[in-house]
Design an enzyme around this catalytic site. Structure first.
Site, PDB file in Angstrom:
ATOM      1  N   SER A  82     -20.936 -16.847  -0.668  1.00 15.77           N
ATOM      2  CA  SER A  82     -19.604 -17.454  -0.670  1.00 15.77           C
ATOM      3  C   SER A  82     -19.533 -18.803   0.036  1.00 15.77           C
ATOM      4  O   SER A  82     -18.471 -19.441   0.008  1.00 15.77           O
ATOM      5  CB  SER A  82     -18.583 -16.495  -0.054  1.00 15.77           C
ATOM      6  OG  SER A  82     -18.245 -15.484  -0.980  1.00 15.77           O
ATOM      7  N   LYS A  85     -18.298 -21.524  -2.201  1.00 18.37           N
ATOM      8  CA  LYS A  85     -16.876 -21.800  -2.416  1.00 18.37           C
ATOM      9  C   LYS A  85     -16.508 -23.207  -1.964  1.00 18.37           C
ATOM     10  O   LYS A  85     -15.516 -23.773  -2.442  1.00 18.37           O
ATOM     11  CB  LYS A  85     -16.010 -20.759  -1.712  1.00 18.37           C
ATOM     12  CG  LYS A  85     -16.036 -19.380  -2.372  1.00 18.37           C
ATOM     13  CD  LYS A  85     -15.085 -18.426  -1.672  1.00 18.37           C
ATOM     14  CE  LYS A  85     -14.985 -17.094  -2.416  1.00 18.37           C
ATOM     15  NZ  LYS A  85     -16.216 -16.291  -2.353  1.00 18.37           N
ATOM     16  N   SER A 130     -12.064 -15.436   1.200  1.00 15.31           N
ATOM     17  CA  SER A 130     -13.322 -15.448   0.444  1.00 15.31           C
ATOM     18  C   SER A 130     -13.235 -14.573  -0.815  1.00 15.31           C
ATOM     19  O   SER A 130     -14.111 -13.747  -1.078  1.00 15.31           O
ATOM     20  CB  SER A 130     -14.490 -15.001   1.332  1.00 15.31           C
ATOM     21  OG  SER A 130     -15.703 -15.541   0.873  1.00 15.31           O
ATOM     22  N   ARG A 271     -21.396 -12.139  11.882  1.00 14.56           N
ATOM     23  CA  ARG A 271     -21.725 -13.565  11.779  1.00 14.56           C
ATOM     24  C   ARG A 271     -20.903 -14.394  12.754  1.00 14.56           C
ATOM     25  O   ARG A 271     -21.442 -15.233  13.497  1.00 14.56           O
ATOM     26  CB  ARG A 271     -21.460 -14.061  10.350  1.00 14.56           C
ATOM     27  CG  ARG A 271     -22.238 -13.380   9.272  1.00 14.56           C
ATOM     28  CD  ARG A 271     -21.594 -13.556   7.908  1.00 14.56           C
ATOM     29  NE  ARG A 271     -20.260 -12.965   7.830  1.00 14.56           N
ATOM     30  CZ  ARG A 271     -19.534 -12.873   6.745  1.00 14.56           C
ATOM     31  NH1 ARG A 271     -19.998 -13.369   5.605  1.00 14.56           N
ATOM     32  NH2 ARG A 271     -18.338 -12.317   6.754  1.00 14.56           N
TER      33      ARG A 271
END
Length: 289
Positions: A82, A85, A130, A271
């Site tokens: 993602s 994006k 997302s 993350r």
């Protein structure tokens, strides 16, 4: 080591294909070992989360790099998941497929495991949660020819071999299925160019994407990022977070790339926690950098 550096380019018109090679030269600059610090003290954050991976931080003012696992950062390529994006949004805006960051794509009625995706979303909302379905629809509306043109113009996914990536899988999954791969170095370089409005898109559209990336803004710092989560060809869980932290109007660019052999490893929160732990160790979040 290579990374993207600031450079003047005309964003008022699409790049010609013949200009691609010249643009690629602007993207690549050598970095000597004198301004690279390999910080193995950061290894503990990977070990405590049972992850392998790499981290890099670029001090824009000095050009200094702080890196953990330099070989992976520089030489290994992975599906962007993602984090794509960022590019998908810019292409959508530039081509008019996305008329503005408030353009809504209606929910298709398919129930998905992320509740935030199961409703009508505009670009800003879809970026921040997302939402894969939103951006798959953007890619389908863009089509392979336009998408390929802009990937060529960005030299996106070319890697160290400087070979242009060609879309050869489905237009709505090629950034998720391991046909497209980028290095952490490339991902960091992309957001560095974006920060300075130096990608080949109108400045307004780059500002729109940066606005969507800005998740924390207070008196001490601004933190902007995009996450990614996917599966490697070995079915390892892969996580990304790439962006910048700004203190005292001074930007530092970062990329975190993590991997687990457990395909069910939950990357959703680890993350950001790892990123903040690392940045805190490096002295951020107090407005003193």
């Amino acid at each position: 080591m290579i990374f993207l550096k600031p450079g003047k380019i005309n964003t008022s018109f699409p790049l010609k294909r013949g200009f691609t090679a010249f643009f690629a030269v602007l993207l690549i600059v050598s970095c000597t070992q004198n301004n690279v610090k390999q910080d193995n003290s950061l290894k503990k954050y990977f070990e405590e989360n049972q992850l392998t991976g790499s981290f890099a931080l670029l001090n824009n003012g000095t050009g200094d790099f702080t890196v953990y696992n330099l070989a992976r950062y520089r030489d290994s390529a992975y599906l962007p998941a993602s984090t794509f994006k960022i590019v998908n949004s810019l292409i959508g805006l530039q081509t008019g497929i996305i008329s503005s960051d408030s353009m809504v794509i209606p929910w298709d009625g398919v129930q998905r495991p992320v509740p935030e995706w199961n409703k009508d979303l505009n670009m800003y909302q879809a970026f921040r949660v997302s939402a894969v379905p939103y951006y798959q629809e953007v890619a389908r509306r863009t089509g392979s020819e336009k998408m390929q043109y802009w990937l060529d113009s960005l030299h996106y996914g070319a890697g160290k071999k400087d070979t242009l990536f060609k879309i050869h899988s489905a237009i709505d999954t090629f950034w998720l299925d391991n046909t497209l791969k980028i290095t952490p170095d490339e991902n960091l370089g992309l957001v560095k160019k974006l920060y300075f409005n130096e990608l080949p898109f109108f400045k307004l559209y780059q500002e729109k994407v940066k606005h969507a990336m800005l998740f924390e803004d207070n008196a001490n710092y601004k933190l902007a990022y995009k996450t990614g989560w996917g599966a490697t060809e070995k079915q390892h869980a892969l996580g990304w977070i790439v962006g910048w932290i700004e203190e005292n109007r001074h930007p530092y660019f970062f990329v975190l790339n993590v991997e687990s052999a457990d395909p069910h490893y939950d990357m959703s929160t680890v993350r950001l926690k790892m990123l903040k732990d690392i940045l805190k160790q490096l002295g951020f979040f107090e407005g003193k950098m």
